[in-house]
Design an enzyme around this catalytic site. Structure first.
Site, PDB file in Angstrom:
ATOM      1  N   TYR A  88     -11.584  81.315 -63.275  1.00  0.00           N
ATOM      2  CA  TYR A  88     -11.523  80.351 -62.181  1.00  0.00           C
ATOM      3  C   TYR A  88     -12.555  79.253 -62.780  1.00  0.00           C
ATOM      4  O   TYR A  88     -12.163  77.802 -62.589  1.00  0.00           O
ATOM      5  CB  TYR A  88     -12.440  81.092 -61.250  1.00  0.00           C
ATOM      6  CG  TYR A  88     -12.744  79.781 -59.788  1.00  0.00           C
ATOM      7  CD1 TYR A  88     -12.025  79.663 -59.298  1.00  0.00           C
ATOM      8  CD2 TYR A  88     -14.296  79.899 -59.682  1.00  0.00           C
ATOM      9  CE1 TYR A  88     -12.173  79.282 -58.258  1.00  0.00           C
ATOM     10  CE2 TYR A  88     -14.516  79.528 -58.431  1.00  0.00           C
ATOM     11  CZ  TYR A  88     -13.357  78.875 -57.755  1.00  0.00           C
ATOM     12  OH  TYR A  88     -13.445  77.928 -56.490  1.00  0.00           O
ATOM     13  N   ASP A 134      -2.393  71.428 -45.743  1.00  0.00           N
ATOM     14  CA  ASP A 134      -2.728  72.805 -46.086  1.00  0.00           C
ATOM     15  C   ASP A 134      -1.834  73.738 -46.232  1.00  0.00           C
ATOM     16  O   ASP A 134      -1.243  73.543 -45.478  1.00  0.00           O
ATOM     17  CB  ASP A 134      -3.916  73.316 -45.079  1.00  0.00           C
ATOM     18  CG  ASP A 134      -5.001  74.158 -45.865  1.00  0.00           C
ATOM     19  OD1 ASP A 134      -6.365  74.172 -45.457  1.00  0.00           O
ATOM     20  OD2 ASP A 134      -4.868  75.981 -46.196  1.00  0.00           O
ATOM     21  N   ASN A 169      -8.800  76.782 -37.975  1.00  0.00           N
ATOM     22  CA  ASN A 169      -9.981  75.029 -38.323  1.00  0.00           C
ATOM     23  C   ASN A 169      -9.891  74.167 -37.837  1.00  0.00           C
ATOM     24  O   ASN A 169     -11.133  73.107 -37.685  1.00  0.00           O
ATOM     25  CB  ASN A 169     -10.529  75.623 -39.603  1.00  0.00           C
ATOM     26  CG  ASN A 169     -11.135  77.051 -40.458  1.00  0.00           C
ATOM     27  OD1 ASN A 169     -12.212  77.257 -39.547  1.00  0.00           O
ATOM     28  ND2 ASN A 169     -11.111  77.284 -41.635  1.00  0.00           N
ATOM     29  N   GLY A 215      -9.583  74.345 -44.485  1.00  0.00           N
ATOM     30  CA  GLY A 215     -10.374  75.097 -45.419  1.00  0.00           C
ATOM     31  C   GLY A 215     -11.719  75.167 -44.682  1.00  0.00           C
ATOM     32  O   GLY A 215     -12.104  74.534 -43.795  1.00  0.00           O
ATOM     33  N   PHE A 216     -12.331  75.950 -44.974  1.00  0.00           N
ATOM     34  CA  PHE A 216     -14.317  76.061 -44.543  1.00  0.00           C
ATOM     35  C   PHE A 216     -14.591  74.516 -44.827  1.00  0.00           C
ATOM     36  O   PHE A 216     -14.621  73.940 -43.723  1.00  0.00           O
ATOM     37  CB  PHE A 216     -14.998  77.422 -45.367  1.00  0.00           C
ATOM     38  CG  PHE A 216     -16.698  76.879 -45.421  1.00  0.00           C
ATOM     39  CD1 PHE A 216     -17.223  76.642 -44.026  1.00  0.00           C
ATOM     40  CD2 PHE A 216     -16.985  77.318 -46.295  1.00  0.00           C
ATOM     41  CE1 PHE A 216     -18.072  76.447 -43.711  1.00  0.00           C
ATOM     42  CE2 PHE A 216     -18.348  76.854 -46.401  1.00  0.00           C
ATOM     43  CZ  PHE A 216     -18.785  76.769 -45.620  1.00  0.00           C
ATOM     44  N   ILE A 217     -14.927  74.088 -46.098  1.00  0.00           N
ATOM     45  CA  ILE A 217     -15.657  72.884 -45.947  1.00  0.00           C
ATOM     46  C   ILE A 217     -14.505  71.913 -45.391  1.00  0.00           C
ATOM     47  O   ILE A 217     -15.362  70.403 -45.725  1.00  0.00           O
ATOM     48  CB  ILE A 217     -15.572  72.683 -47.926  1.00  0.00           C
ATOM     49  CG1 ILE A 217     -16.627  73.878 -48.025  1.00  0.00           C
ATOM     50  CG2 ILE A 217     -16.333  71.488 -48.506  1.00  0.00           C
ATOM     51  CD1 ILE A 217     -16.770  73.608 -49.574  1.00  0.00           C
ATOM     52  N   THR A 257      -3.059  77.431 -59.011  1.00  0.00           N
ATOM     53  CA  THR A 257      -3.095  76.369 -57.584  1.00  0.00           C
ATOM     54  C   THR A 257      -4.545  75.738 -58.365  1.00  0.00           C
ATOM     55  O   THR A 257      -3.877  74.573 -58.044  1.00  0.00           O
ATOM     56  CB  THR A 257      -4.000  77.513 -56.573  1.00  0.00           C
ATOM     57  OG1 THR A 257      -2.945  78.753 -56.398  1.00  0.00           O
ATOM     58  CG2 THR A 257      -4.839  76.585 -55.528  1.00  0.00           C
TER      59      THR A 257
END
Ligand code: UDP
Length: 318
Positions: A149, A31, A40, A10-12, A95
């Site tokens: 969330y 992932d 990425n 992921g991004f982070i 999730t």
């Protein structure tokens, strides 16, 4: 040291991977590529200290093996982006909650330290600015999908703290405020990559609502430095920390800043919330962290200015 990162594509997660590899550590990522991307981690694939598994955290034997072999686990895998949350509430809740349950249960078997990534969303509708870790969390109605969330991440936090208190598991919770930088996709509606993409392609910049809502944007490299710094200190265990910038900017001002830095003639288009988001969405007007706790604990504060962040995002997309 060996580190295990869930959501490592992921991004982070990919920035955390990069920082740990740079420090000479061995990194294992897991992932399922649901929101992360193989792109990425492509730059690290040739690094012998980098190992990846494309699988879900519901693969409990694999998760247990990876947690066992690592000295520290960073649990970043989560459903991201408000669009996804409103559109796929079941996936979001499951999730977020199941993933954390599985990671903590695996870590508890051998008392392995775990970082749990939480979010500023947990402060919900609180207006007690700046948000402090000990402040109240104010959630909206359960009929409004967005709050699922925040509630799911709050459960993750409760669980992490419960494992610490009841089972002495070394857990640390980091509440990440708006985190931005290279590799963040605009696909899930995040504002900065969306504005930059729009400005670069001379499309209108879509400001939702009246644009007076504000956020504080932190460079992902600063956030990752905070996450690593917290896990290097034993005294972080059993604690919750805000990780974010305190420089506040309205979304309309952000649109103007992006336009200016891109040198774009795009117009700024206001879009009513009803059109921008599905029903069940409520936006938050402000979100400002107090970073006193993390500053006094590990001496962390952001180094990148907002202008530098916007510049970095522009050069990564352009
Ligand atoms: N936003 C916007 N235009 C966009 C995307 C987002 O005006 O194209 C607004 C959104 O309504 C919110 C802020 O920008 O007020 C930040 O949105 P983002 O999804 O990046 O993060 P959030 O803080 O909502 O988690």
């Amino acid at each position: 040291m060996k580190a295990f990162i869930t959501g490592g594509a992921g991004f982070i997660g990919s920035h955390l991977t990069e920082a740990l590899l740079e420090q000479g550590h061995e990194v294992f990522i897991l992932d399922d590529l649901s929101t992360g991307s193989a792109e990425n981690f492509r730059p690290f694939k040739s690094n012998p200290k980098f190992h990846y598994h494309i699988a879900s955290f519901t693969d409990v034997p694999l998760v247990s093996e990876l947690v066992d072999c690592a000295d520290v686990t960073y649990h970043l895998a989560a459903a991201v982006g408000v669009r996804l949350i409103v559109e796929s509430p079941v996936r979001t809740i499951e999730t977020n909650v199941r993933g954390t349950e599985i990671i903590l249960a695996a870590a508890a078997k051998k008392q392995k330290p775990v970082f749990i990534a939480s979010t500023s969303e947990v402060y919900g509708k609180s207006t007690d600015f700046p948000f402090r870790e000990e402040g109240d969390l104010v959630m909206g109605a359960t009929s409004k999908g967005r709050w699922s969330y925040a509630c799911s991440k709050a459960i993750d936090e409760f669980l992490a703290l419960a494992y610490y208190r009841e089972k002495k598991l070394p857990t640390v919770v980091g509440r990440l405020f708006n985190t931005v930088g290279p590799r963040q996709t605009a696909r899930y509606g995040m504002v900065l990559p969306s504005f930059v993409r729009q400005a670069l392609s001379s499309e209108p910049l879509t400001v939702y609502g009246d644009g007076t809502q504000s956020r504080c944007f932190c460079h992902v490299k600063d956030s990752v430095r905070a996450i690593i710094g917290l896990m290097e200190k034993d005294r972080s265990y059993g604690e919750v920390f805000n990780i974010g910038s305190t420089r506040e900017i309205s979304i309309e001002e952000l649109a103007k800043l992006v336009k200016k830095q891109v040198g774009s003639a795009s117009e700024i288009q206001k879009i009513p919330y009803e059109e921008a988001y599905a029903e069940g969405f409520e936006d938050m007007m402000r979100r400002v962290p107090s970073i006193e706790k993390i500053r006094s604990h590990i001496g962390w504060e952001p180094r990148f200015s907002l202008e530098e962040i916007v510049g970095d995002v522009i050069s990564s997309i352009a």
